[in-house]
Design a protein around this motif. Structure first.
Motif, PDB file in Angstrom:
ATOM      1  N   GLU A 105       8.493  28.268  39.667  1.00  0.00           N
ATOM      2  CA  GLU A 105       9.688  29.103  39.614  1.00  0.00           C
ATOM      3  C   GLU A 105       9.577  30.195  38.549  1.00  0.00           C
ATOM      4  O   GLU A 105      10.201  31.247  38.658  1.00  0.00           O
ATOM      5  N   SER A 106       8.793  29.955  37.523  1.00  0.00           N
ATOM      6  CA  SER A 106       8.604  30.920  36.440  1.00  0.00           C
ATOM      7  C   SER A 106       7.228  30.692  35.832  1.00  0.00           C
ATOM      8  O   SER A 106       7.018  29.733  35.093  1.00  0.00           O
ATOM      9  N   THR A 107       6.298  31.577  36.164  1.00  0.00           N
ATOM     10  CA  THR A 107       4.902  31.402  35.792  1.00  0.00           C
ATOM     11  C   THR A 107       4.449  32.540  34.883  1.00  0.00           C
ATOM     12  O   THR A 107       4.163  33.625  35.351  1.00  0.00           O
ATOM     13  N   TRP A 108       4.427  32.271  33.586  1.00  0.00           N
ATOM     14  CA  TRP A 108       3.960  33.253  32.612  1.00  0.00           C
ATOM     15  C   TRP A 108       2.622  32.805  32.055  1.00  0.00           C
ATOM     16  O   TRP A 108       2.322  31.614  32.004  1.00  0.00           O
ATOM     17  N   PHE A 109       1.819  33.763  31.614  1.00  0.00           N
ATOM     18  CA  PHE A 109       0.590  33.444  30.900  1.00  0.00           C
ATOM     19  C   PHE A 109       0.280  34.588  29.937  1.00  0.00           C
ATOM     20  O   PHE A 109       0.842  35.674  30.034  1.00  0.00           O
ATOM     21  N   VAL A 110      -0.628  34.302  29.005  1.00  0.00           N
ATOM     22  CA  VAL A 110      -1.028  35.287  28.003  1.00  0.00           C
ATOM     23  C   VAL A 110      -2.465  35.700  28.284  1.00  0.00           C
ATOM     24  O   VAL A 110      -3.310  34.862  28.590  1.00  0.00           O
ATOM     25  N   HIS A 111      -2.713  37.002  28.201  1.00  0.00           N
ATOM     26  CA  HIS A 111      -4.076  37.531  28.328  1.00  0.00           C
ATOM     27  C   HIS A 111      -4.252  38.603  27.261  1.00  0.00           C
ATOM     28  O   HIS A 111      -3.553  39.613  27.270  1.00  0.00           O
ATOM     29  N   GLU A 112      -5.147  38.349  26.326  1.00  0.00           N
ATOM     30  CA  GLU A 112      -5.485  39.283  25.257  1.00  0.00           C
ATOM     31  C   GLU A 112      -4.253  39.801  24.512  1.00  0.00           C
ATOM     32  O   GLU A 112      -4.097  40.994  24.280  1.00  0.00           O
ATOM     33  N   GLY A 113      -3.369  38.866  24.163  1.00  0.00           N
ATOM     34  CA  GLY A 113      -2.202  39.214  23.348  1.00  0.00           C
ATOM     35  C   GLY A 113      -1.037  39.806  24.112  1.00  0.00           C
ATOM     36  O   GLY A 113      -0.030  40.186  23.521  1.00  0.00           O
ATOM     37  N   LYS A 114      -1.141  39.882  25.420  1.00  0.00           N
ATOM     38  CA  LYS A 114      -0.055  40.403  26.255  1.00  0.00           C
ATOM     39  C   LYS A 114       0.494  39.262  27.108  1.00  0.00           C
ATOM     40  O   LYS A 114      -0.248  38.377  27.497  1.00  0.00           O
ATOM     41  N   VAL A 115       1.789  39.340  27.417  1.00  0.00           N
ATOM     42  CA  VAL A 115       2.440  38.310  28.226  1.00  0.00           C
ATOM     43  C   VAL A 115       2.666  38.868  29.633  1.00  0.00           C
ATOM     44  O   VAL A 115       3.146  40.000  29.789  1.00  0.00           O
ATOM     45  N   LEU A 156      -3.262  43.708  36.272  1.00  0.00           N
ATOM     46  CA  LEU A 156      -2.380  43.021  35.324  1.00  0.00           C
ATOM     47  C   LEU A 156      -1.183  43.876  34.917  1.00  0.00           C
ATOM     48  O   LEU A 156      -0.100  43.350  34.668  1.00  0.00           O
ATOM     49  N   LYS A 157      -1.365  45.192  34.852  1.00  0.00           N
ATOM     50  CA  LYS A 157      -0.279  46.054  34.371  1.00  0.00           C
ATOM     51  C   LYS A 157       0.994  45.906  35.208  1.00  0.00           C
ATOM     52  O   LYS A 157       2.091  46.086  34.697  1.00  0.00           O
ATOM     53  N   ASP A 158       0.853  45.539  36.466  1.00  0.00           N
ATOM     54  CA  ASP A 158       2.022  45.359  37.335  1.00  0.00           C
ATOM     55  C   ASP A 158       2.845  44.128  36.977  1.00  0.00           C
ATOM     56  O   ASP A 158       3.997  44.007  37.397  1.00  0.00           O
ATOM     57  N   TYR A 159       2.269  43.216  36.206  1.00  0.00           N
ATOM     58  CA  TYR A 159       2.941  41.960  35.878  1.00  0.00           C
ATOM     59  C   TYR A 159       3.221  41.819  34.373  1.00  0.00           C
ATOM     60  O   TYR A 159       3.696  40.794  33.922  1.00  0.00           O
ATOM     61  N   TYR A 160       2.954  42.877  33.625  1.00  0.00           N
ATOM     62  CA  TYR A 160       3.150  42.885  32.174  1.00  0.00           C
ATOM     63  C   TYR A 160       4.640  42.825  31.835  1.00  0.00           C
ATOM     64  O   TYR A 160       5.451  43.544  32.404  1.00  0.00           O
ATOM     65  N   ILE A 161       4.997  41.925  30.894  1.00  0.00           N
ATOM     66  CA  ILE A 161       6.409  41.837  30.482  1.00  0.00           C
ATOM     67  C   ILE A 161       6.589  41.979  28.973  1.00  0.00           C
ATOM     68  O   ILE A 161       7.715  42.163  28.508  1.00  0.00           O
ATOM     69  N   GLY A 162       5.524  41.895  28.183  1.00  0.00           N
ATOM     70  CA  GLY A 162       5.683  42.058  26.747  1.00  0.00           C
ATOM     71  C   GLY A 162       4.452  41.632  25.968  1.00  0.00           C
ATOM     72  O   GLY A 162       3.415  41.318  26.544  1.00  0.00           O
ATOM     73  N   GLU A 163       4.617  41.620  24.645  1.00  0.00           N
ATOM     74  CA  GLU A 163       3.531  41.281  23.729  1.00  0.00           C
ATOM     75  C   GLU A 163       3.727  39.881  23.151  1.00  0.00           C
ATOM     76  O   GLU A 163       4.861  39.448  22.943  1.00  0.00           O
ATOM     77  N   LEU A 164       2.621  39.203  22.879  1.00  0.00           N
ATOM     78  CA  LEU A 164       2.664  37.906  22.222  1.00  0.00           C
ATOM     79  C   LEU A 164       2.682  38.135  20.715  1.00  0.00           C
ATOM     80  O   LEU A 164       1.848  38.860  20.184  1.00  0.00           O
ATOM     81  N   VAL A 165       3.662  37.546  20.034  1.00  0.00           N
ATOM     82  CA  VAL A 165       3.777  37.667  18.583  1.00  0.00           C
ATOM     83  C   VAL A 165       4.081  36.294  18.005  1.00  0.00           C
ATOM     84  O   VAL A 165       4.470  35.377  18.723  1.00  0.00           O
ATOM     85  N   THR A 166       3.923  36.171  16.709  1.00  0.00           N
ATOM     86  CA  THR A 166       4.306  34.927  16.048  1.00  0.00           C
ATOM     87  C   THR A 166       5.813  34.947  15.825  1.00  0.00           C
ATOM     88  O   THR A 166       6.457  36.000  15.899  1.00  0.00           O
TER      89      THR A 166
END
Length: 193
Positions: A105-115, A156-166
């Protein structure tokens, strides 16, 4: 008898299911004049100091006459993104937030610091939804880079939603945004009780 073909073909399963894959060996001379060998895999695992991509990707780009696309892909892989995220308007997510999105239902992943949100791509993925769900809610950089071409990376750019941060980076960015908004507010709107 099970043998490997003379000319290996690249498939969706990648080199993970092929116990025999070819690497190219290049003679390399560093800036000090030291000679050595450089090993180039079919697909990149991590971008190296030389910014190399996999030799299979180089072959495909050469056939298509898109050498400049290879340079752009390499530059995008090597560039650092977290500072840009804090600077302006880009959504920021912590790993804890990403981990909550590991279902169909909600599938997110991180690739090279991007979500990325791959939920809408599950049915279209050539390797099937399960191959994405295995890495859902995690940093999938190594797995993704080991089997995907530059074309897939471009998608990937079509599915980009943000950046991974601490959590600390996110809190600091939110505090800076509040401080900035407060300093721009007109004096008459500030009420102290």
């Amino acid at each position: 008898m099970n043998t490997q073909p003379a000319h290996l073909t690249w498939n969706v399963m990648g080199m993970m299911n092929n116990c025999n894959f070819r690497i190219l060996i290049h003679q390399h001379v560093d800036d000090k004049g030291n000679m050595g060998l450089r090993f180039q895999h079919p697909a990149p695992v991590q971008p190296g100091a030389l910014g190399s991509i996999g030799w299979r990707e180089e072959e495909a780009l050469a056939r298509q006459g898109q050498e400049e696309a290879a340079a752009a892909t390499t530059a995008a892989v090597v560039a650092s993104k977290p500072a840009a995220a804090a600077a302006g308007g880009v959504a920021m997510y912590t790993m804890e937030e990403v981990e909550q999105h590991s279902t169909e239902e909600s599938t997110w992943f991180v690739h090279e610091g991007k979500v990325y949100d791959a939920t809408t791509f599950l049915e279209e993925h050539p390797g099937g939804a399960e191959s994405i769900l295995i890495s859902a809610g995690m940093d999938a950089t190594d797995e993704f880079n080991s089997i995907h071409s530059s074309k897939a990376k471009g998608m990937l750019k079509d599915y980009y939603i943000g950046e991974l941060v601490t959590a600390e980076q996110k809190a600091a960015a939110l505090a800076a945004a509040v401080t900035s908004a407060d300093s721009k507010a007109p004096a008459a709107a500030i009420t102290i009780t």
